[in-house]
Write a protein that holds these residues in place. Structure first.
Motif, short mmCIF file in Angstrom:
data_model
loop_
_atom_site.label_atom_id
_atom_site.label_comp_id
_atom_site.label_asym_id
_atom_site.label_seq_id
_atom_site.Cartn_x
_atom_site.Cartn_y
_atom_site.Cartn_z
N VAL A 209 -22.52 69.99 3.14
CA VAL A 209 -22.15 68.79 2.93
C VAL A 209 -21.83 68.23 4.51
CG1 VAL A 209 -20.54 66.98 2.34
CG2 VAL A 209 -21.64 68.52 0.82
N ALA A 210 -21.07 69.10 5.30
CA ALA A 210 -20.71 68.80 6.55
C ALA A 210 -21.71 69.27 7.54
CB ALA A 210 -19.30 69.33 6.73
N ARG A 211 -22.78 69.79 7.02
CA ARG A 211 -23.88 70.61 8.07
C ARG A 211 -23.14 71.57 8.98
NH1 ARG A 211 -28.83 67.98 7.33
NH2 ARG A 211 -28.69 66.02 5.95
N GLN A 212 -22.23 72.20 8.70
CA GLN A 212 -21.58 73.36 9.61
C GLN A 212 -22.53 74.55 9.50
OE1 GLN A 212 -17.47 73.44 8.96
NE2 GLN A 212 -17.31 71.08 9.11
N GLY A 213 -22.68 75.30 10.56
CA GLY A 213 -23.25 76.74 10.65
C GLY A 213 -24.58 76.78 10.07
N VAL B 53 -17.00 75.47 3.26
CA VAL B 53 -15.91 75.64 3.92
C VAL B 53 -15.20 74.48 4.69
CG1 VAL B 53 -16.46 78.03 4.62
CG2 VAL B 53 -17.38 76.12 6.11
N ASP B 54 -15.87 73.47 4.28
CA ASP B 54 -15.25 72.21 5.19
C ASP B 54 -14.13 71.54 4.32
OD1 ASP B 54 -17.17 72.01 2.76
OD2 ASP B 54 -16.82 69.52 3.01
N ILE B 55 -13.83 72.33 3.05
CA ILE B 55 -12.84 71.96 2.15
C ILE B 55 -11.59 73.01 2.71
CG2 ILE B 55 -11.65 72.16 -0.28
CD1 ILE B 55 -14.40 71.53 -1.02
N LEU C 43 -27.95 73.54 -0.11
CA LEU C 43 -28.18 74.18 1.13
C LEU C 43 -29.85 73.96 1.29
CD1 LEU C 43 -27.03 76.17 3.15
CD2 LEU C 43 -27.41 78.01 1.88
N ILE C 44 -30.56 74.23 0.20
CA ILE C 44 -31.93 74.04 0.41
C ILE C 44 -32.46 72.60 1.03
CG2 ILE C 44 -32.69 73.45 -1.70
CD1 ILE C 44 -35.09 75.53 -1.36
N SER C 45 -31.61 71.59 0.55
CA SER C 45 -31.98 70.18 1.08
C SER C 45 -31.73 70.02 2.53
CB SER C 45 -31.11 69.25 -0.03
OG SER C 45 -29.78 69.30 0.19
N VAL C 46 -30.65 70.84 3.03
CA VAL C 46 -30.45 70.48 4.45
C VAL C 46 -31.07 71.43 5.48
CG1 VAL C 46 -28.20 69.38 3.89
CG2 VAL C 46 -28.32 71.90 4.42
N LEU C 47 -31.53 72.31 4.79
CA LEU C 47 -32.21 73.36 5.65
C LEU C 47 -33.80 73.05 5.74
CD1 LEU C 47 -30.80 76.89 4.43
CD2 LEU C 47 -30.48 75.65 6.94
N GLU D 243 -27.18 78.49 13.06
CA GLU D 243 -27.03 80.07 13.13
C GLU D 243 -27.69 80.70 11.84
OE1 GLU D 243 -24.82 77.91 13.30
OE2 GLU D 243 -23.74 77.92 15.41
N LEU D 244 -27.35 80.12 10.53
CA LEU D 244 -27.98 80.50 9.58
C LEU D 244 -29.53 80.64 9.32
CD1 LEU D 244 -27.65 81.96 6.42
CD2 LEU D 244 -27.40 79.65 5.76
N SER D 245 -29.97 79.32 9.72
CA SER D 245 -31.31 79.38 9.73
C SER D 245 -32.09 80.35 10.79
CB SER D 245 -31.81 77.94 10.18
OG SER D 245 -33.30 77.69 10.04
N TYR D 246 -31.74 80.63 12.03
CA TYR D 246 -32.25 81.52 12.74
C TYR D 246 -31.95 82.81 12.30
CZ TYR D 246 -33.63 77.86 16.35
OH TYR D 246 -34.41 77.07 17.15
N ALA D 247 -30.84 83.21 11.97
CA ALA D 247 -30.69 84.39 11.44
C ALA D 247 -31.73 84.75 10.40
CB ALA D 247 -29.40 84.78 10.81
N LEU D 248 -32.02 84.08 9.47
CA LEU D 248 -33.04 84.32 8.56
C LEU D 248 -34.48 84.28 8.93
CD1 LEU D 248 -31.76 81.62 5.59
CD2 LEU D 248 -31.39 84.12 5.75
#
Length: 478
Positions: free
Chosen positions: A313-317, A284-286, A175-179, A320-325
């Protein structure tokens, strides 16, 4: 090989002050030109400074003994000794300095923040500085003070706005690697992350830092696994993010119980109850992960958590998470009170403060404690009788002898000046002032008295000749 260290024990020693010099100026046709001994140089300090380029305490783990340079001694011809060079030790942002008893000495946050871990010793005065109208030719100089030395503990607490917590392999590093642009080590086995990872995230106009905390498992707050070593890294965060694995392969685990266990560990550690929480349902991609997330989300929202379904992995959601934080961090920053200007507090000494104390201990020993008496003792060369007499005069003028008399001290009672480790103990003789008067003015040398006029020298010479002639003739003119 160890590459990340966030706690070290460090032994620091400041430089000693240089000794003063006892010297008499000499030149042709002027053999006794007066005292010209220079002062000793100051010892170097040991200073901890926050450096943004330093991210670990690894260097101090390998080299735990640090010492500043000593001041150079003074020399004749009024040459002062060179000051010792300060030892500057760079530390990461967020370093906490503690003494050996665990007492916090400093919390170093912000580029350039400094803390003097060891104070250099003062240089001793040379006999030129000790000369006065009454003491024209001191035959001694003061010693340099020893530098301050002590054992300290450095603990690194990561300065991050958002902390990712959760079980190993929950997807925190992914998660930290994609954010952010951080590139942590990622794998699917427990304890992949052995050190906290830190990344910078930009969401609109808000820039914040995010860190993942490794090794949280049941019993982490009591020292099990790696969690206790890294729980301190969440203390400075503004928001806690629970990363829950919705596709775990372990049959005895589920996201809700994982959340409860991690919350229990955070509660046991303490001090984090006021931090807002966010729940991230990862993977949740699984298909099975998506079904489980839909099933437990209502329960989590009933508990008051703000829930996000994402897939690193799929870079979903992620947006929204980044802006909420970012919104939570911006709100927390705005709620903080503005930093007040540094105030200088002046605490004048009490009118009855003598600068020292005299106490009688159980074994009958009288102990003198105070900054001045203890410093004077450290600066005294006890192999020089004149220096010892000078110390006695200083203590007497400070009022130590009167205080000893009031405390009930008698002749030949034991008196100690200083702490148990470096005290000077002697048998007290309550006649220092009388002894000083009998000795005359310490440090005077008749060779430096003003020369007599020529006429006076002739009269003295004739008187001496007449006296000698009268004794030779068998009578005295007196």
């Amino acid at each position: 090989m160890t590459t990340f260290v966030d706690r070290v024990e460090l032994q620091v020693a400041a430089g000693n002050g240089g000794h003063g010099c006892a010297s008499v100026h000499r030149e042709k046709f002027k053999p006794l030109g007066g005292p010209d001994g220079g002062n000793g140089g100051r010892g170097g300090d040991v200073i901890l400074v926050v450096d943004q380029d330093v991210t670990t305490l690894l260097d101090y783990h390998h080299h735990p003994h640090r010492k500043a340079t000593n001041g150079q001694p003074g020399a004749g011809d009024n040459r002062e000794g060179k000051n010792g060079k300060d030892l500057v030790l760079p530390v990461p942002d967020g370093t906490v300095v503690l003494d050996k008893n665990g007492e916090v000495l400093a919390d170093l946050v912000g580029q350039g923040t400094q803390f003097v871990a060891g104070q250099g010793g003062r240089g001793g005065l040379g006999n030129a500085a000790l000369a006065s109208a009454r003491r024209k030719a001191p035959g001694f100089a003061l010693l340099g003070e020893p530098g301050e030395g002590r054992d300290i503990v450095l603990e690194l607490k990561t300065v991050a706005d958002v902390a990712l917590v959760g079980y190993p392999s929950a997807g925190k590093s992914s998660l930290i690697s994609v954010l952010s642009a951080a590139k942590p080590k990622i794998a699917d086995y427990p304890f992949t992350t052995l050190v906290p990872n830190l990344g910078v995230v930009t969401a609109g106009s808000t820039v914040y830092t995010i860190a993942d905390v490794p090794g949280l498992i049941p019993g982490a707050s009591q020292g099990r696994g790696l969690g206790l070593e890294f729980l301190r890294h969440v203390e400075r965060c503004e928001v806690l993010v629970h990363v829950l694995d919705t596709a775990t392969l372990e049959s005895d685990r589920d996201p809700v119980s994982d959340l409860d266990i991690i919350e229990e560990e955070l509660a046991q550690y303490g001090g984090l109850d006021d931090r807002p929480r966010v729940v991230v349902l990862n993977k949740v991609d699984i298909p099975d992960g998506k079904d489980l997330a839909d099933m437990i989300r209502p329960d989590l929202e009933e508990r008051g958590y703000r829930v996000f379904e994402v897939s690193a992995v799929a870079r979903q959601g992620l947006k929204e998470l980044s802006y909420a934080l970012a919104d939570i961090v911006a709100t927390a920053r705005a709620a903080k009170p503005a930093q007040e200007a540094t105030r200088i507090v002046i605490r004048p000494k009490a009118v009855d403060d003598a600068g020292f104390t005299v106490t009688k201990e159980a074994d009958g020993l009288f102990r003198v404690r105070g900054e001045k008496p203890e410093r004077w003792v450290r600066q005294t060369d006890f192999s020089n009788d004149e220096a010892v007499g000078y110390l006695a005069d200083r203590l007497n003028r400070l009022g130590v002898e009167d205080a000893l008399l009031k405390a009930g001290a008698r002749a030949m009672d034991g008196v100690a000046i200083g702490s148990d480790e470096d005290a000077v103990v002697f048998d007290w003789e309550p006649s220092m002032s009388a002894g000083a008067e009998m000795l005359g003015r310490r440090g005077e040398d008749h060779r430096f008295e003003a020369p007599r006029p020529a006429a006076q020298r002739r009269r003295d010479r004739d008187a001496e000749r007449d006296e000698a002639q009268g004794e030779y003739d068998g009578f005295s003119p007196f």
